[in-house]
Motif scaffolding. Structure first.
Motif, PDB file in Angstrom:
ATOM      1  N   VAL A  87     -20.574 -15.735  -5.334  1.00  9.19           N
ATOM      2  CA  VAL A  87     -20.080 -16.905  -6.381  1.00  9.19           C
ATOM      3  C   VAL A  87     -20.712 -18.280  -6.060  1.00  9.19           C
ATOM      4  O   VAL A  87     -20.989 -18.548  -4.863  1.00  9.19           O
ATOM      5  N   THR A  88     -20.839 -18.771  -7.248  1.00 12.64           N
ATOM      6  CA  THR A  88     -21.480 -20.258  -7.282  1.00 12.64           C
ATOM      7  C   THR A  88     -20.447 -21.288  -7.366  1.00 12.64           C
ATOM      8  O   THR A  88     -20.831 -22.478  -6.984  1.00 12.64           O
ATOM      9  N   HIS A  89     -19.332 -20.785  -8.051  1.00 10.55           N
ATOM     10  CA  HIS A  89     -18.276 -21.944  -8.183  1.00 10.55           C
ATOM     11  C   HIS A  89     -16.760 -21.255  -8.117  1.00 10.55           C
ATOM     12  O   HIS A  89     -16.555 -20.032  -8.395  1.00 10.55           O
ATOM     13  N   ALA A  90     -16.102 -21.703  -7.647  1.00 10.87           N
ATOM     14  CA  ALA A  90     -14.621 -21.357  -7.342  1.00 10.87           C
ATOM     15  C   ALA A  90     -13.515 -22.735  -7.259  1.00 10.87           C
ATOM     16  O   ALA A  90     -13.954 -23.859  -7.145  1.00 10.87           O
ATOM     17  N   GLY A  91     -12.407 -22.611  -7.784  1.00 12.62           N
ATOM     18  CA  GLY A  91     -11.422 -23.443  -7.919  1.00 12.62           C
ATOM     19  C   GLY A  91     -10.003 -23.125  -7.046  1.00 12.62           C
ATOM     20  O   GLY A  91      -9.633 -21.785  -7.296  1.00 12.62           O
ATOM     21  N   PHE A  92      -9.587 -23.629  -6.197  1.00 13.75           N
ATOM     22  CA  PHE A  92      -8.385 -23.597  -5.508  1.00 13.75           C
ATOM     23  C   PHE A  92      -7.533 -24.608  -5.412  1.00 13.75           C
ATOM     24  O   PHE A  92      -7.772 -25.814  -5.467  1.00 13.75           O
ATOM     25  N   PRO A  93      -6.207 -24.200  -5.205  1.00 15.62           N
ATOM     26  CA  PRO A  93      -5.186 -25.444  -4.934  1.00 15.62           C
ATOM     27  C   PRO A  93      -5.501 -26.344  -3.871  1.00 15.62           C
ATOM     28  O   PRO A  93      -6.286 -25.517  -2.731  1.00 15.62           O
TER      29      PRO A  93
END
Length: 338
Positions: A87-93
């Protein structure tokens, strides 16, 4: 159609035209550095407007979306999955970002990648921990109500960047950043309630079937000389902010009693009204308080003389997904929703 996260009532349907959404996707991909090599981990709930952005953007730029299977991941499972799927990009709370950093600090150092977060405050301590433990190539905070088509303001930092400005205690959270594209801001405009008003092409049409609320929040643009055209609109967000010398917009809080908990908009007045509507309650007040495990929505209620059934009835109107606990302190009852 994108529905707001709602409060204690029914969420409002926000009508978004294809043009503003496509514009937002293009602008966001440029800000995030999205391309054919992008592998985006998608973990956000599809009921959240930001979740739409996180699958549309990589696919629009020829990248790949890695879907999380059903069930909850521990921070270690998330870190291992990101390594396994490159994974190169990730979004989390925001709160989960802090947990990821804590886990990474106690185990193998993860590969570098870009992270996005939003919805809640990021403390200076969490920012420093994320920088040390995750060493992100890019750390992005997106800001924007659903009515402004997901996140028209972004704040970006790289590992090792020095962050200037007030402490989170006085500022509320880190500055929201600068406009992504075709969106302009007026902070503390004299013609409206102090705060952020969003204009330009990146606005929703309004609320589905709610003409009165649409007219109240989507107002005629009184500055056509700035936008270069007549007939424009502004959306009054209700968020307080100020321009900083470096060109970023610093978020200061709300102009009303609205709060945000786990990504949900909550009107404190609606919580109080829900309690006061019961014959068992003589008085009520609601507030957001910091608890041992994070922020809590706390409601205080005075029980009417001779009544004891308040707990069972109020549980029917608790915000979706909330776990409610009840205590008694003198003549007041309080409930904590987390």
């Amino acid at each position: 159609m994108i529905y707001t996260s709602g409060s204690t009532g029914t969420p409002k349907g926000v009508a978004v035209a294809h043009g503003p959404l496509a514009m937002h996707v293009r602008a966001t991909g440029a800000v995030y550095g999205t391309g054919r090599e992008t592998r985006e981990l998608h973990v956000l709930s599809m009921s959240f407007d930001g979740a739409q952005e996180r699958w549309m953007v990589p696919l629009a730029f020829g990248g790949c979306v890695v879907l999380k299977p059903d069930g909850l991941w521990t921070p270690r499972e998330a870190l291992d999955a990101m390594e396994r799927h490159r994974v190169t990009h990730a979004g989390f709370p925001t709160a989960y970002m802090h947990q990821l950093a804590l886990e990474a600090a106690s185990g193998p150092r993860p590969s570098r990648r870009s992270y996005a977060f939003g919805g809640e405050a990021l403390s200076r301590e969490s920012f420093a921990l994320i920088g040390r433990a995750l060493d992100p190539t890019l750390l992005i905070n997106g800001y924007g109500p659903t009515e402004t088509v997901i996140s028209p303001l972004v704040w970006r930092a790289r590992a090792g960047d020095a962050v200037e400005g007030p402490t989170p205690r006085s500022a509320g959270r880190w500055g929201a950043g600068g406009p992504t594209s075709s969106t302009r801001r007026c902070s503390r405009c004299r013609w409206a309630s102090p705060g952020i008003a969003s204009g330009g092409d990146g606005l929703a049409r309004g609320y589905l079937g709610r003409a009165g609320q649409t007219a109240d929040r989507f107002i005629p643009d009184p500055f056509p000389d700035l936008s270069g055209r007549d007939g424009g609109r502004l959306y009054r967000t209700g968020d307080l902010a100020r321009w900083r010398a470096d060109g970023t917009v610093e978020y200061l809080g709300r102009a009303d009693a609205q709060v945000k908990l786990r990504g949900f908009r909550i009107e404190l007045g609606e919580v109080e009204a829900a309690l006061l509507a019961q014959e068992t309650v003589a008085g009520a007040a609601a507030a957001l308080r910091q608890g041992p495990a994070g922020p809590l929505l706390v409601a205080y209620a005075v029980v009417a003389p001779g009544r004891s059934s308040m707990r069972a009835r109020s549980g029917r109107t608790s915000p979706g997904g909330c776990r409610t606990t009840w205590c008694r302190a003198g003549s007041w009852h309080w409930s904590g929703c987390r």
